[in-house]
Design an enzyme around this catalytic site. Structure first.
Site, PDB file in Angstrom:
ATOM      1  N   GLU A 156       0.857  -1.179   0.000  1.00 11.30           N
ATOM      2  CA  GLU A 156       0.000   0.000   0.000  1.00 11.30           C
ATOM      3  C   GLU A 156       0.901   1.240   0.000  1.00 11.30           C
ATOM      4  OE1 GLU A 156      -2.589  -0.264   3.465  1.00 11.30           O
ATOM      5  OE2 GLU A 156      -2.099  -2.392   3.539  1.00 11.30           O
ATOM      6  N   ARG A 181      -6.749  -1.440  -5.299  1.00 11.34           N
ATOM      7  CA  ARG A 181      -7.646  -0.520  -4.601  1.00 11.34           C
ATOM      8  C   ARG A 181      -7.073   0.885  -4.658  1.00 11.34           C
ATOM      9  NH1 ARG A 181      -8.249  -0.315   1.887  1.00 11.34           N
ATOM     10  NH2 ARG A 181      -9.948   1.179   2.091  1.00 11.34           N
ATOM     11  N   TYR A 191      -7.796   4.871  -3.234  1.00  9.54           N
ATOM     12  CA  TYR A 191      -8.596   5.559  -2.233  1.00  9.54           C
ATOM     13  C   TYR A 191      -7.857   6.753  -1.644  1.00  9.54           C
ATOM     14  CZ  TYR A 191      -5.944   2.330   0.814  1.00  9.54           C
ATOM     15  OH  TYR A 191      -4.961   1.605   1.434  1.00  9.54           O
ATOM     16  N   ASP A 231      -6.688   8.462   1.755  1.00  8.55           N
ATOM     17  CA  ASP A 231      -6.430   8.070   3.138  1.00  8.55           C
ATOM     18  C   ASP A 231      -6.446   9.305   4.042  1.00  8.55           C
ATOM     19  OD1 ASP A 231      -5.937   6.402   5.238  1.00  8.55           O
ATOM     20  OD2 ASP A 231      -3.961   5.766   4.590  1.00  8.55           O
ATOM     21  N   GLU A 248      -3.913   7.098  -2.005  1.00  5.94           N
ATOM     22  CA  GLU A 248      -3.284   5.810  -1.700  1.00  5.94           C
ATOM     23  C   GLU A 248      -3.691   4.765  -2.733  1.00  5.94           C
ATOM     24  OE1 GLU A 248      -2.566   2.746   2.053  1.00  5.94           O
ATOM     25  OE2 GLU A 248      -3.219   4.808   2.377  1.00  5.94           O
ATOM     26  N   THR A 266      -1.822  -2.424  -4.092  1.00  7.41           N
ATOM     27  CA  THR A 266      -1.721  -3.377  -5.193  1.00  7.41           C
ATOM     28  C   THR A 266      -2.672  -4.552  -4.990  1.00  7.41           C
ATOM     29  OG1 THR A 266      -0.028  -4.792  -4.175  1.00  7.41           O
ATOM     30  CG2 THR A 266       0.741  -2.867  -5.423  1.00  7.41           C
ATOM     31  N   TRP A 316     -11.760  -7.094  -0.748  1.00  6.98           N
ATOM     32  CA  TRP A 316     -10.716  -8.102  -0.977  1.00  6.98           C
ATOM     33  C   TRP A 316     -11.291  -9.512  -1.041  1.00  6.98           C
ATOM     34  CZ3 TRP A 316      -6.511  -6.069  -2.724  1.00  6.98           C
ATOM     35  CH2 TRP A 316      -6.090  -4.816  -2.283  1.00  6.98           C
TER      36      TRP A 316
END
Length: 494
Positions: free
Chosen positions: A9, A53, A55, A57, A63, A66, A422
């Protein structure tokens, strides 16, 4: 040996520089940056067709996490794809700002500290067996992670204070760690986070969440960062003897080590011995090499990982950084800074060198200094352009991310409301048929295929008018394919 799923991340630094006026604050710039994301996914927290993902943060930091990867090059490609996706969003944000009368430039930095001293992370996630004894894991892994900065740090110029002159350090993240092991993340950053969210079958798997890593620009640094950690974990899991390097004070040690690029800084073990980062890394490297010799390589990049690991330790021990100054971020950056400082007669406290430090991490492919160094043969690449481009839209083919990617693409192509995370895959109009894929290695799932098959069957029954009303497949631009403008002439380094 068993496969391992790994993910990373990455939080990016965000800044807007206005033209003729003050730039927007980060929260406003972030809203512009994520406007296409919200338009696309009705949220600033979305999964995209490559299985990853995207997004916003805490602190308005963009952010990118993977997809799950069980291959090191897939992991590096997925992470690099995140840079290109973010760059594409930055270009769109600039256009939208200009249209609103706010011309200027958006900067996204893949680093870990801003000009005000705030830190943001690059977190690694390793799937480990639930049977792994956590006490043994932490005893061995903490000394490795504390000293890993000498082989995989991003490097930084530390500004002068009343007590010390400006100097170069191995790590950007080391000074912002506050605990060895903890369940916290932002309040009191630990080296290892214990929050137990495996996103898998909790009876079988545990997620090891590593917070201490520096963001990597170099693909070879990433290879060593993830590859060496994976080897240490495999030795721990196998019960191999790894020596006792448990540190008396990991937080004091990580900072002390970071600020001495000679590698000679001594730290104290719980037994009272004085050891250096080089000694700890050399010992673990030697044991890893013997372990591979006994058990064999578990993937085709193990030889490269070991060769680079050994060379990186030697470079620090000998002081001959030319051994790694095309492959390891801190050494690549230090060579650049030393050359610019020497040519212009600048001290490390000069603000112009700070600009070089930050510009190294600029993800803009035509403006960022790391990318300039790659074009000039001063930094090594592992991925060819075709593999990198595929990673922008295609998930890894050998993990659960492949299922998620197919589900997302099919649902959107047919205009079906859906939610994913996920593990879960759900069509909004049939919540009772939601599918949980708890096996991270499941690249196929008949239940998801059946769910999508029913969707396609129902759509075939629509009349032509209804079908015309359904949104078509995503255009490539909506899948966040980065633009590739013709690069301008390469600028001088200062």
């Amino acid at each position: 040996m068993e496969r391992r799923v790994v993910g990373v991340e990455t939080e990016f630094g965000l800044a807007h520089q206005g033209r003729g006026r003050r730039g927007l604050p980060p929260d406003e710039a972030a809203r512009y940056l994520f406007r296409p994301v919200v338009d696309w996914g009705r949220s600033s927290n979305v999964f995209i067709p490559n299985g990853s993902r995207l997004y916003l943060d805490v602190g308005s930091h963009p952010e990118y996490a993977t997809a799950e990867c069980d291959d090191l090059l897939d992991l590096i490609a997925s992470d690099r794809a995140g840079e290109l996706i973010m760059h594409d969003l930055a270009l769109r944000a600039q256009e939208a700002m200009a249209a609103d009368g706010l011309p200027g430039s958006v900067y996204l930095l893949k680093n870990n500290i801003d000009s005000q001293g705030n830190s943001y992370g690059s977190h690694e996630n390793y799937l480990i067996p639930r049977t792994t004894h956590f006490r043994r894991l932490s005893t061995v892994l903490l000394p490795f992670l504390v000293t890993r900065q000498i082989i995989a740090g991003a490097g930084r110029i530390v500004p002068p204070t009343e007590d010390q002159e400006a100097h170069f350090a191995f790590s950007q993240r080391a000074d912002h760690m506050w605990e060895g092991i903890s369940s916290a993340t932002t309040r009191s950053r630990p080296i290892i986070n214990t929050r137990d969210e495996p996103h898998a079958d909790a009876a079988v798997h545990r997620r090891l969440h590593v917070i201490v890593g520096d963001s990597s620009m170099s693909e070879t640094t990433q290879l060593l960062r993830f590859g060496s950690t994976d080897l240490v974990l495999r030795m721990i899991e196998s019960g191999a003897p790894l020596g006792d390097h448990e540190l008396e004070n990991p937080i004091s040690a990580i900072r002390h080590i970071s600020h001495d690029v000679t590698g000679r800084a001594r730290v104290r073990t719980r037994e009272g011995r004085q050891v250096t980062a080089v000694e700890i890394q050399q010992n673990l490297f030697d044991r890893a090499r013997s372990f591979v010799a006994r058990h064999g390589a578990h993937h085709d990049r193990v030889g490269e990982v070991l060769e680079l690991w050994g060379r990186a330790v030697e470079a620090v021990a000998s002081g001959d950084h030319s051994l790694i100054d095309r492959e390891i971020d801190w050494a690549i950056k230090r060579r650049l800074i030393d050359e610019v400082a020497g040519r212009a007669g600048l001290g490390l406290g000069d603000a112009r060198l700070d600009q070089i430090d930050f510009a190294y991490h600029d993800i803009h492919p035509d403006r960022g200094l790391f990318h300039l160094l790659v074009r000039r043969g001063r930094a090594v690449r592992l991925l060819d352009e075709a593999r990198l481009r595929r990673a922008i839209t295609d998930p890894p083919a050998t993990t659960r991310a492949a299922v998620r990617g197919r589900f997302l693409s099919a649902a959107r192509a047919h205009g079906a409301g859906h939610t994913v995370d996920w593990v879960h895959h759900k069509l909004v109009d049939r919540p009772l048929e939601a599918v949980m894929v708890k096996d991270p290695f499941a690249a196929e799932d008949p239940r998801v295929d059946t769910l999508l098959g029913r969707l396609r069957g129902e759509l075939r029954e629509l009349d032509d008018a209804e079908r015309e009303a359904q949104p078509g497949p995503l255009a490539l631009s909506e899948r966040y394919v980065a633009t590739s403008p013709v690069p301008p002439p390469e600028p001088p380094l200062i």
